[in-house]
Design an enzyme around this catalytic site. Structure first.
Site, mmCIF file in Angstrom:
data_model
loop_
_atom_site.group_PDB
_atom_site.id
_atom_site.type_symbol
_atom_site.label_atom_id
_atom_site.label_comp_id
_atom_site.label_asym_id
_atom_site.label_seq_id
_atom_site.Cartn_x
_atom_site.Cartn_y
_atom_site.Cartn_z
ATOM 1 N N TYR A 1 67.221 37.970 52.425
ATOM 2 C CA TYR A 1 66.448 38.823 53.342
ATOM 3 C C TYR A 1 65.837 40.050 52.644
ATOM 4 O O TYR A 1 64.651 40.353 52.799
ATOM 5 C CB TYR A 1 67.399 39.251 54.466
ATOM 6 C CG TYR A 1 66.794 40.126 55.524
ATOM 7 C CD1 TYR A 1 65.861 39.620 56.431
ATOM 8 C CD2 TYR A 1 67.169 41.470 55.650
ATOM 9 C CE1 TYR A 1 65.323 40.435 57.424
ATOM 10 C CE2 TYR A 1 66.635 42.278 56.638
ATOM 11 C CZ TYR A 1 65.718 41.755 57.521
ATOM 12 O OH TYR A 1 65.183 42.559 58.495
ATOM 13 N N GLN B 1 83.276 50.454 57.107
ATOM 14 C CA GLN B 1 81.894 50.419 56.621
ATOM 15 C C GLN B 1 81.034 51.328 57.501
ATOM 16 O O GLN B 1 81.236 51.421 58.710
ATOM 17 C CB GLN B 1 81.349 48.971 56.543
ATOM 18 C CG GLN B 1 81.238 48.182 57.814
ATOM 19 C CD GLN B 1 82.504 47.425 58.214
ATOM 20 O OE1 GLN B 1 83.610 47.920 58.078
ATOM 21 N NE2 GLN B 1 82.340 46.239 58.773
ATOM 22 N N THR B 2 80.099 52.022 56.864
ATOM 23 C CA THR B 2 79.291 53.007 57.598
ATOM 24 C C THR B 2 77.826 52.563 57.673
ATOM 25 O O THR B 2 77.330 51.866 56.797
ATOM 26 C CB THR B 2 79.337 54.386 56.910
ATOM 27 O OG1 THR B 2 78.961 54.228 55.539
ATOM 28 C CG2 THR B 2 80.721 55.004 57.001
ATOM 29 N N ARG B 3 77.169 53.010 58.747
ATOM 30 C CA ARG B 3 75.752 52.711 58.966
ATOM 31 C C ARG B 3 75.152 53.819 59.820
ATOM 32 O O ARG B 3 75.872 54.594 60.466
ATOM 33 C CB ARG B 3 75.573 51.400 59.773
ATOM 34 C CG ARG B 3 75.996 50.128 59.109
ATOM 35 C CD ARG B 3 75.083 49.727 57.955
ATOM 36 N NE ARG B 3 75.453 48.425 57.438
ATOM 37 C CZ ARG B 3 76.440 48.202 56.568
ATOM 38 N NH1 ARG B 3 77.175 49.185 56.117
ATOM 39 N NH2 ARG B 3 76.698 46.977 56.144
HETATM 40 P P1 NAD Z 1 63.807 39.607 66.478
HETATM 41 O O1 NAD Z 1 64.506 38.440 65.843
HETATM 42 O O2 NAD Z 1 64.245 40.045 67.820
HETATM 43 O O3 NAD Z 1 62.243 39.316 66.528
HETATM 44 C C1 NAD Z 1 61.547 38.613 65.534
HETATM 45 C C2 NAD Z 1 60.649 37.611 66.222
HETATM 46 O O4 NAD Z 1 59.889 36.909 65.223
HETATM 47 C C3 NAD Z 1 61.423 36.536 67.002
HETATM 48 O O5 NAD Z 1 61.053 36.552 68.362
HETATM 49 C C4 NAD Z 1 61.032 35.240 66.332
HETATM 50 O O6 NAD Z 1 60.875 34.153 67.240
HETATM 51 C C5 NAD Z 1 59.705 35.601 65.687
HETATM 52 N N1 NAD Z 1 59.388 34.691 64.589
HETATM 53 C C6 NAD Z 1 60.234 34.223 63.636
HETATM 54 N N2 NAD Z 1 59.597 33.368 62.859
HETATM 55 C C7 NAD Z 1 58.318 33.271 63.317
HETATM 56 C C8 NAD Z 1 57.184 32.528 62.933
HETATM 57 N N3 NAD Z 1 57.240 31.657 61.898
HETATM 58 N N4 NAD Z 1 56.044 32.671 63.636
HETATM 59 C C9 NAD Z 1 55.984 33.502 64.695
HETATM 60 N N5 NAD Z 1 57.037 34.236 65.116
HETATM 61 C C10 NAD Z 1 58.189 34.120 64.430
HETATM 62 O O7 NAD Z 1 63.902 40.794 65.416
HETATM 63 P P2 NAD Z 1 63.606 42.343 65.608
HETATM 64 O O8 NAD Z 1 64.907 43.031 65.609
HETATM 65 O O9 NAD Z 1 62.664 42.549 66.715
HETATM 66 O O10 NAD Z 1 62.898 42.664 64.224
HETATM 67 C C11 NAD Z 1 61.485 42.802 64.094
HETATM 68 C C12 NAD Z 1 61.132 43.098 62.641
HETATM 69 O O11 NAD Z 1 61.826 44.274 62.214
HETATM 70 C C13 NAD Z 1 61.523 42.010 61.652
HETATM 71 O O12 NAD Z 1 60.559 41.936 60.628
HETATM 72 C C14 NAD Z 1 62.824 42.507 61.077
HETATM 73 O O13 NAD Z 1 63.060 41.967 59.800
HETATM 74 C C15 NAD Z 1 62.568 43.991 61.041
HETATM 75 N N6 NAD Z 1 63.815 44.781 61.033
HETATM 76 C C16 NAD Z 1 64.585 44.843 62.138
HETATM 77 C C17 NAD Z 1 65.750 45.593 62.112
HETATM 78 C C18 NAD Z 1 66.635 45.698 63.318
HETATM 79 O O14 NAD Z 1 67.662 46.378 63.246
HETATM 80 N N7 NAD Z 1 66.322 45.076 64.436
HETATM 81 C C19 NAD Z 1 66.143 46.261 60.930
HETATM 82 C C20 NAD Z 1 65.325 46.158 59.816
HETATM 83 C C21 NAD Z 1 64.146 45.429 59.875
#
Ligand code: NAD
Length: 350
Positions: A163, A234-236
């Site tokens: 990731y 663990q901390t966050r």
């Molecule tokens: P989430 O899993 O709720 O939403 C991601 C969405 O992307 C899902 O609905 C999924 O169906 C869609 N998706 C996956 N593959 C796809 C594809 N091939 N085509 C179209 N849609 C697709 O995640 P989130 O928490 O809403 O995260 C959103 C973004 O933020 C992501 O890029 C994630 O990596 C990033 N992020 C989130 C967090 C967090 O704590 N939530 C932390 C760091 C980064």
């Protein structure tokens, strides 16, 4: 310090310009779609690969497309006519997911490469990429009493396997599309986001939602015992969803931040044990804690250094954890009892 420009007062964006949000069926993308809709933007296209009934939020009046963006032709279709693109699509989840499904995480590179190229070709004005604190060098995160991570700590690179490396490479795409091709890209490194309408069961949920659910379950079934992954030390830091949305908007409309990764996270550091104590307080119970030491636990400690965001935007995510958690707990509790009563609740499964 940059002027507080938001989409709603940006001179470059009209209310009827097309905004595209990918991953809009998920947690942050769904919330962002609602955010822009509430600000009066009339042409929003929400895109996700999930079938519509599984979207976490659906907003009337918003165009919806179910497309797998890892396919080039779908990425091209998704951004047709767009002025701004917010790319929130990724195959991801909490620690349990990203440690177990590295291939799926890495394959999100297909979404990010196709979408940025399609955006460039479509003449998009601004492109937002949701990166992650998982890009940071893991060797700096081996102690729960961590030094908060500043933007330069991503290099020399030793990101989270799968990731984190995918996010780091996608950041580089954003930087080079600006350097070589002049596409204005914006990169926020989110640190754990939580809030209502996020995944709370099924395998992709993150610590705050998972722990709220466990406490609710323990209370409901009378066991008053929960399982905690790792030893709880663990901390966050955890950022409330409203801060995340406001931060995305500010970052996207700040030209000083073009192609410049920036932390978007809370700097309120807590251990998982402290997080559980807060949830106990909100729930009005005490639970026994059973530690599952062999479970995925991620790095020992991680916090967001907000010096840069404060200097550029004069702002940092500021919702107190206690306040955001209380809203999240209440939402998960209502979902939990709806589900128990046989009502359909939207969630995600592995
Ligand atoms: P989430 O899993 O709720 O939403 C991601 C969405 O992307 C899902 O609905 C999924 O169906 C869609 N998706 C996956 N593959 C796809 C594809 N091939 N085509 C179209 N849609 C697709 O995640 P989130 O928490 O809403 O995260 C959103 C973004 O933020 C992501 O890029 C994630 O990596 C990033 N992020 C989130 C967090 C967090 O704590 N939530 C932390 C760091 C980064």
């Amino acid at each position: 310090m940059a002027e507080a420009l938001l989409a709603a007062n940006s001179p470059d964006l009209r209310k009827d310009d097309l905004i595209v949000i990918t991953g809009a069926g998920g947690f942050i993308g769904g919330a962002l779609t609602r955010y822009f809709h509430e600000q009066g933007f009339t042409r929003i296209r929400a895109v996700d690969k999930k079938p519509l009934p599984q979207w976490f939020q659906r907003i009337p009046g918003v165009e919806t497309l179910c497309l797998d963006l890892s396919k080039e032709e779908n990425a091209i279709r998704a951004v047709e006519g767009a002025v701004e693109v917010y790319n929130l699509a990724a195959d991801m989840g909490g620690m349990g997911f990203i440690e177990r499904f590295r291939v799926e995480c890495l394959r999100s590179i297909l979404i990010n490469t196709h979408l940025i190229e399609a955006s460039y070709r479509a003449g998009v004005q601004r492109y937002f990429f949701s990166s992650s604190a998982c890009v940071y060098n893991t060797t700096l995160q081996q102690d729960p009493n961590v030094r908060a991570l500043k933007e330069s700590d991503a290099y020399p690179a030793m990101a989270e396997r799968g990731y984190g490396w995918e996010k780091l490479l996608s950041e580089m795409f954003c930087q080079e599309y600006w350097a070589e091709r002049g596409l204005k890209t914006f990169i926020a490194r989110f640190h754990n986001v939580y809030g209502p309408h996020g995944t709370w069961f099924g395998g992709r949920e993150k610590a705050p939602a998972a722990l709220c659910r466990k406490v609710i379950e323990a209370k409901d079934n009378g066991t008053y015992e929960i399982e905690i992954w790792g030893d709880g030390t663990q901390t966050r830091s955890f950022m409330y969803i409203d801060d995340c949305l406001y931060g995305i908007d500010r970052i996207m409309h700040c030209d000083e931040l073009i192609a410049t990764p920036i932390n978007l996270g809370s700097s309120e550091l807590v251990s998982i044990n402290e997080l559980v104590s807060l949830i106990e307080e909100i729930a009005g119970v005490k639970v026994r804690r059973r530690y599952k030491l062999e479970a995925p636990r991620g790095v020992a400690g991680r916090n967001s250094d907000n010096t840069f965001i404060k200097s550029v935007l004069g702002w940092e995510p500021c919702t107190p954890l206690r306040e955001g958690l209380a809203k999240t707990y209440a939402w998960i509790e209502s979902q939990y009892y709806d589900r128990k009563a046989g009502k359909r609740v939207v969630t995600d499964t592995l």
